[in-house]
Design an enzyme around this catalytic site. Structure first.
Site, PDB file in Angstrom:
ATOM      1  N   TYR A 152       0.817  -1.223   0.000  1.00  0.00           N
ATOM      2  CA  TYR A 152       0.000   0.000   0.000  1.00  0.00           C
ATOM      3  C   TYR A 152       0.847   1.268   0.000  1.00  0.00           C
ATOM      4  CZ  TYR A 152      -3.965  -2.952   0.185  1.00  0.00           C
ATOM      5  OH  TYR A 152      -4.888  -3.902  -0.162  1.00  0.00           O
ATOM      6  N   ARG A 180       1.689   1.996  -3.615  1.00  0.00           N
ATOM      7  CA  ARG A 180       0.537   2.535  -4.370  1.00  0.00           C
ATOM      8  C   ARG A 180       0.185   3.944  -3.897  1.00  0.00           C
ATOM      9  NH1 ARG A 180      -3.747  -2.046  -3.812  1.00  0.00           N
ATOM     10  NH2 ARG A 180      -5.041  -0.686  -5.107  1.00  0.00           N
ATOM     11  N   HIS A 233     -14.585   0.436  -1.342  1.00  0.00           N
ATOM     12  CA  HIS A 233     -13.482  -0.440  -0.944  1.00  0.00           C
ATOM     13  C   HIS A 233     -12.389   0.298  -0.202  1.00  0.00           C
ATOM     14  CE1 HIS A 233     -14.760  -3.452  -4.289  1.00  0.00           C
ATOM     15  NE2 HIS A 233     -15.507  -3.542  -3.206  1.00  0.00           N
ATOM     16  N   ALA A 267     -12.021   5.201 -21.527  1.00  0.00           N
ATOM     17  CA  ALA A 267     -12.844   6.038 -20.654  1.00  0.00           C
ATOM     18  C   ALA A 267     -12.709   7.521 -20.999  1.00  0.00           C
ATOM     19  CB  ALA A 267     -12.439   5.800 -19.200  1.00  0.00           C
TER      20      ALA A 267
HETATM   21  C1  BV8 Z   1     -17.199  -9.709   0.636  1.00  0.00           C
HETATM   22  C2  BV8 Z   1      -9.373  -2.870  -2.208  1.00  0.00           C
HETATM   23  C3  BV8 Z   1     -18.339 -10.844   2.326  1.00  0.00           C
HETATM   24  C4  BV8 Z   1      -8.102  -3.636  -2.117  1.00  0.00           C
HETATM   25  C5  BV8 Z   1     -10.753  -4.482  -3.346  1.00  0.00           C
HETATM   26  C6  BV8 Z   1     -13.624 -16.124  -0.605  1.00  0.00           C
HETATM   27  C7  BV8 Z   1     -13.494 -15.542   0.640  1.00  0.00           C
HETATM   28  C8  BV8 Z   1     -14.059 -14.307   0.927  1.00  0.00           C
HETATM   29  C9  BV8 Z   1     -14.748 -13.627  -0.061  1.00  0.00           C
HETATM   30  C10 BV8 Z   1     -14.854 -14.219  -1.293  1.00  0.00           C
HETATM   31  C11 BV8 Z   1     -14.320 -15.457  -1.587  1.00  0.00           C
HETATM   32  N1  BV8 Z   1     -14.589 -15.749  -2.883  1.00  0.00           N
HETATM   33  C12 BV8 Z   1     -15.284 -14.727  -3.439  1.00  0.00           C
HETATM   34  C13 BV8 Z   1     -15.471 -13.811  -2.482  1.00  0.00           C
HETATM   35  C14 BV8 Z   1     -16.125 -12.541  -2.642  1.00  0.00           C
HETATM   36  C15 BV8 Z   1     -15.025 -11.550  -2.985  1.00  0.00           C
HETATM   37  C16 BV8 Z   1     -14.849 -11.579  -4.491  1.00  0.00           C
HETATM   38  O1  BV8 Z   1     -15.693 -11.081  -5.204  1.00  0.00           O
HETATM   39  N2  BV8 Z   1     -13.717 -12.176  -4.941  1.00  0.00           N
HETATM   40  C17 BV8 Z   1     -13.459 -12.269  -6.364  1.00  0.00           C
HETATM   41  C18 BV8 Z   1     -11.949 -12.194  -6.606  1.00  0.00           C
HETATM   42  C19 BV8 Z   1     -14.057 -13.572  -6.872  1.00  0.00           C
HETATM   43  N3  BV8 Z   1     -15.492 -10.265  -2.538  1.00  0.00           N
HETATM   44  C20 BV8 Z   1     -15.107  -9.834  -1.329  1.00  0.00           C
HETATM   45  O2  BV8 Z   1     -14.330 -10.415  -0.607  1.00  0.00           O
HETATM   46  C21 BV8 Z   1     -15.783  -8.541  -0.895  1.00  0.00           C
HETATM   47  N4  BV8 Z   1     -16.332  -8.747   0.396  1.00  0.00           N
HETATM   48  O3  BV8 Z   1     -17.622 -10.474  -0.182  1.00  0.00           O
HETATM   49  O4  BV8 Z   1     -17.540  -9.751   1.945  1.00  0.00           O
HETATM   50  C22 BV8 Z   1     -18.822 -10.538   3.665  1.00  0.00           C
HETATM   51  C23 BV8 Z   1     -20.182 -10.608   3.889  1.00  0.00           C
HETATM   52  C24 BV8 Z   1     -20.643 -10.346   5.149  1.00  0.00           C
HETATM   53  C25 BV8 Z   1     -19.757  -9.981   6.155  1.00  0.00           C
HETATM   54  C26 BV8 Z   1     -18.385  -9.893   5.896  1.00  0.00           C
HETATM   55  C27 BV8 Z   1     -17.899 -10.171   4.643  1.00  0.00           C
HETATM   56  C28 BV8 Z   1     -14.787  -7.418  -0.745  1.00  0.00           C
HETATM   57  C29 BV8 Z   1     -14.125  -7.154  -2.049  1.00  0.00           C
HETATM   58  C30 BV8 Z   1     -13.252  -5.914  -1.894  1.00  0.00           C
HETATM   59  C31 BV8 Z   1     -11.813  -6.295  -2.103  1.00  0.00           C
HETATM   60  N5  BV8 Z   1     -11.022  -5.075  -2.209  1.00  0.00           N
HETATM   61  N6  BV8 Z   1     -10.089  -3.317  -3.393  1.00  0.00           N
HETATM   62  C32 BV8 Z   1      -7.023  -2.980  -2.915  1.00  0.00           C
HETATM   63  O5  BV8 Z   1      -7.309  -2.139  -3.793  1.00  0.00           O
HETATM   64  O6  BV8 Z   1      -5.857  -3.336  -2.661  1.00  0.00           O
HETATM   65  S1  BV8 Z   1     -11.288  -5.153  -4.781  1.00  0.00           S
HETATM   66  C33 BV8 Z   1     -10.358  -4.524  -6.048  1.00  0.00           C
HETATM   67  O7  BV8 Z   1     -10.453  -5.416  -7.123  1.00  0.00           O
HETATM   68  C34 BV8 Z   1     -10.912  -3.235  -6.599  1.00  0.00           C
HETATM   69  O8  BV8 Z   1     -11.388  -2.397  -5.596  1.00  0.00           O
HETATM   70  C35 BV8 Z   1     -11.971  -3.679  -7.543  1.00  0.00           C
HETATM   71  O9  BV8 Z   1     -13.183  -3.908  -6.877  1.00  0.00           O
HETATM   72  C36 BV8 Z   1     -11.444  -4.996  -7.983  1.00  0.00           C
HETATM   73  C37 BV8 Z   1     -10.756  -4.830  -9.324  1.00  0.00           C
HETATM   74  O10 BV8 Z   1     -11.746  -4.765 -10.227  1.00  0.00           O
HETATM   75  P1  BV8 Z   1     -11.788  -3.585 -11.309  1.00  0.00           P
HETATM   76  O11 BV8 Z   1     -11.831  -2.271 -10.628  1.00  0.00           O
HETATM   77  O12 BV8 Z   1     -12.890  -3.928 -12.201  1.00  0.00           O
HETATM   78  O13 BV8 Z   1     -10.394  -3.659 -12.060  1.00  0.00           O
HETATM   79  P2  BV8 Z   1      -9.915  -4.784 -13.078  1.00  0.00           P
HETATM   80  O14 BV8 Z   1      -8.452  -4.634 -13.240  1.00  0.00           O
HETATM   81  O15 BV8 Z   1     -10.493  -6.105 -12.653  1.00  0.00           O
HETATM   82  O16 BV8 Z   1     -10.633  -4.414 -14.458  1.00  0.00           O
HETATM   83  C38 BV8 Z   1     -10.265  -3.226 -15.109  1.00  0.00           C
HETATM   84  C39 BV8 Z   1     -11.373  -2.947 -16.099  1.00  0.00           C
HETATM   85  O17 BV8 Z   1     -11.087  -1.694 -16.716  1.00  0.00           O
HETATM   86  C40 BV8 Z   1     -11.443  -3.979 -17.205  1.00  0.00           C
HETATM   87  O18 BV8 Z   1     -12.805  -4.272 -17.487  1.00  0.00           O
HETATM   88  C41 BV8 Z   1     -10.810  -3.258 -18.412  1.00  0.00           C
HETATM   89  O19 BV8 Z   1     -11.410  -3.651 -19.641  1.00  0.00           O
HETATM   90  C42 BV8 Z   1     -11.186  -1.830 -18.115  1.00  0.00           C
HETATM   91  N7  BV8 Z   1     -10.258  -0.839 -18.672  1.00  0.00           N
HETATM   92  C43 BV8 Z   1      -8.899  -0.894 -18.712  1.00  0.00           C
HETATM   93  N8  BV8 Z   1      -8.435   0.230 -19.283  1.00  0.00           N
HETATM   94  C44 BV8 Z   1      -9.506   1.012 -19.590  1.00  0.00           C
HETATM   95  C45 BV8 Z   1     -10.670   0.322 -19.209  1.00  0.00           C
HETATM   96  N9  BV8 Z   1     -11.905   0.828 -19.405  1.00  0.00           N
HETATM   97  C46 BV8 Z   1     -11.990   2.037 -19.989  1.00  0.00           C
HETATM   98  N10 BV8 Z   1     -10.923   2.759 -20.382  1.00  0.00           N
HETATM   99  C47 BV8 Z   1      -9.674   2.275 -20.203  1.00  0.00           C
HETATM  100  N11 BV8 Z   1      -8.613   2.993 -20.601  1.00  0.00           N
END
Ligand code: BV8
Length: 234
Positions: free
Chosen positions: A58, A61, A111, A220
Site C-alpha cells: 500500500y 501505491r 473499498h 474512458a
Molecule cells: C465480501 C481494495 C463478504 C483492495 C478491493 C472467498 C473468501 C471471501 C470472499 C470471497 C471469496 N470468494 C469470493 C469472495 C467474494 C469476494 C470476491 O468477489 N472475490 C473475487 C476475486 C471472486 N469479494 C469480497 O471479498 C468482498 N467482500 O464479499 O464480503 C462478507 C459478507 C458479510 C460480512 C463480511 C464479509 C470485498 C471485495 C473488496 C476487495 N477489495 N479493493 C485494494 O485495492 O488493494 S477489490 C479490487 O479489485 C478493486 O477495488 C476492484 O473492486 C477490484 C478490481 O476490479 P476492477 O476495478 O474492475 O479492475 P480490473 O483490473 O479487474 O478491471 C479493469 C477494467 O477496466 C477492465 O474491465 C478493463 O477492460 C477496463 N479498462 C482498462 N483500461 C480502460 C478500461 N476501461 C476504460 N478505459 C480504459 N482505458
C-alpha cells in the site's frame, strides 16, 4: 431517449477509469504484484501473517498517487455531478483519490481509500498521505497500531446500505472501467429498478456485460466525456 433532468443517476467506477492516468488496473499483468496474487496480499490474513509486506504494497501505491493526475473521464463525472439537477451518486471501487481530486463530492469509496488509515485499537479513521508501517500509531488513542483504511477480500465493503438504496431508486446506472470480477460491486447492476436504464462503458465487455441494456466499447477518456455531453444535452 433523453433522461429527464431530475432523474436519479448512480455511477459505478473501477480501475479502468484510472488506467489512462497511469495507475495499473488489477487485471494488468494478470493481477500480480511482486509475484504475489493481489487477492493474496489484499486480505486480513496476509496482514496478520506479514504486515510489512502488506504495508509495502500500500505504501508503493500511495506513493504513486503523487505521480498521477485525474483524467478527462474523472473530470467529466465531476462536471456531471455539478450540472445535474436530480439525485447523483458516484460509487467507486477504486482506492485512489483521483475522483476526489477531480472535484467529485457525492462520492463513496466502497473499498476504502489509500490516503486514509484506520486504528486497529480504537477504530479511528485518519488522513494518511504518507507511508505506514508497524511503528505507525493512532493520532487519536496514541497507542493503537494502524492499518490501511482499505476493504480487503473477505471484508464487508463500506456504505452498502446507502449504495443499495441509491441503486434501487436510480433511473440511470452506469458502470465504467470495471471488469465485473469482484462482488458485491459486480452485482449492483442487478439491484437497479426494472425501469432503470443501465449502461456499461468499458475497453472490453465485462463479465457482467449481459446484465446491461447498453454497452459502449472504448477508452474512458473518450467514452465518458461524450456520454456526459449527451446527458447534459450538449
Ligand atoms: C465480501 C481494495 C463478504 C483492495 C478491493 C472467498 C473468501 C471471501 C470472499 C470471497 C471469496 N470468494 C469470493 C469472495 C467474494 C469476494 C470476491 O468477489 N472475490 C473475487 C476475486 C471472486 N469479494 C469480497 O471479498 C468482498 N467482500 O464479499 O464480503 C462478507 C459478507 C458479510 C460480512 C463480511 C464479509 C470485498 C471485495 C473488496 C476487495 N477489495 N479493493 C485494494 O485495492 O488493494 S477489490 C479490487 O479489485 C478493486 O477495488 C476492484 O473492486 C477490484 C478490481 O476490479 P476492477 O476495478 O474492475 O479492475 P480490473 O483490473 O479487474 O478491471 C479493469 C477494467 O477496466 C477492465 O474491465 C478493463 O477492460 C477496463 N479498462 C482498462 N483500461 C480502460 C478500461 N476501461 C476504460 N478505459 C480504459 N482505458
Amino acid at each position: 431517449m433523453a433522461l429527464p433532468r431530475d432523474a436519479a443517476i448512480v455511477i459505478l467506477t473501477g480501475a479502468g477509469i484510472s488506467a489512462e492516468s497511469g495507475l495499473r488496473t488489477f487485471r494488468d499483468a494478470d493481477g500480480l504484484w511482486e509475484n504475489h496474487r493481489v487477492e493474496e496480499v489484499a486480505t486480513p490474513e496476509a496482514f496478520h501473517r506479514d504486515p510489512a509486506l502488506v504495508h509495502r504494497f500500500y505504501n508503493e501505491r500511495r506513493q504513486s498517487l503523487a505521480t498521477v493526475q485525474p483524467n478527462a473521464a474523472h473530470l467529466a463525472l465531476a462536471r456531471l455531478e455539478r450540472a445535474w439537477a436530480g439525485p447523483f451518486l458516484l460509487v467507486t471501487q477504486n482506492v485512489d483519490d483521483l475522483h476526489d481530486r477531480a472535484g467529485s463530492r457525492q462520492l463513496l469509496h466502497m473499498h476504502g481509500e489509500l490516503v486514509r488509515g484506520r486504528c486497529l485499537g480504537c477504530g479511528a479513521i485518519h488522513p494518511w498521505p504518507g507511508d505506514m508501517d508497524q511503528a505507525s500509531r493512532c493520532p487519536t488513542c496514541q497507542t493503537g497500531r494502524m492499518r490501511p483504511h482499505i476493504v480487503w477480500f473477505g471484508e464487508l465493503p463500506l456504505d452498502l446500505d446507502r449504495i443499495y438504496d441509491a441503486v434501487e431508486r436510480c433511473d440511470l446506472f452506469v458502470a465504467i472501467g470495471t471488469s465485473g470480477h469482484v462482488y458485491p460491486a459486480a452485482g449492483l447492476v442487478q439491484a437497479a429498478a426494472p425501469g432503470a436504464r443501465t449502461v456499461e462503458l468499458n475497453l472490453q465487455p465485462s463479465r457482467v456485460a449481459s446484465a446491461f441494456q447498453e454497452a459502449r466499447t472504448g477508452r474512458a477518456t473518450d467514452l465518458v466525456p461524450a456520454f456526459v455531453e449527451e446527458l447534459l444535452g450538449g
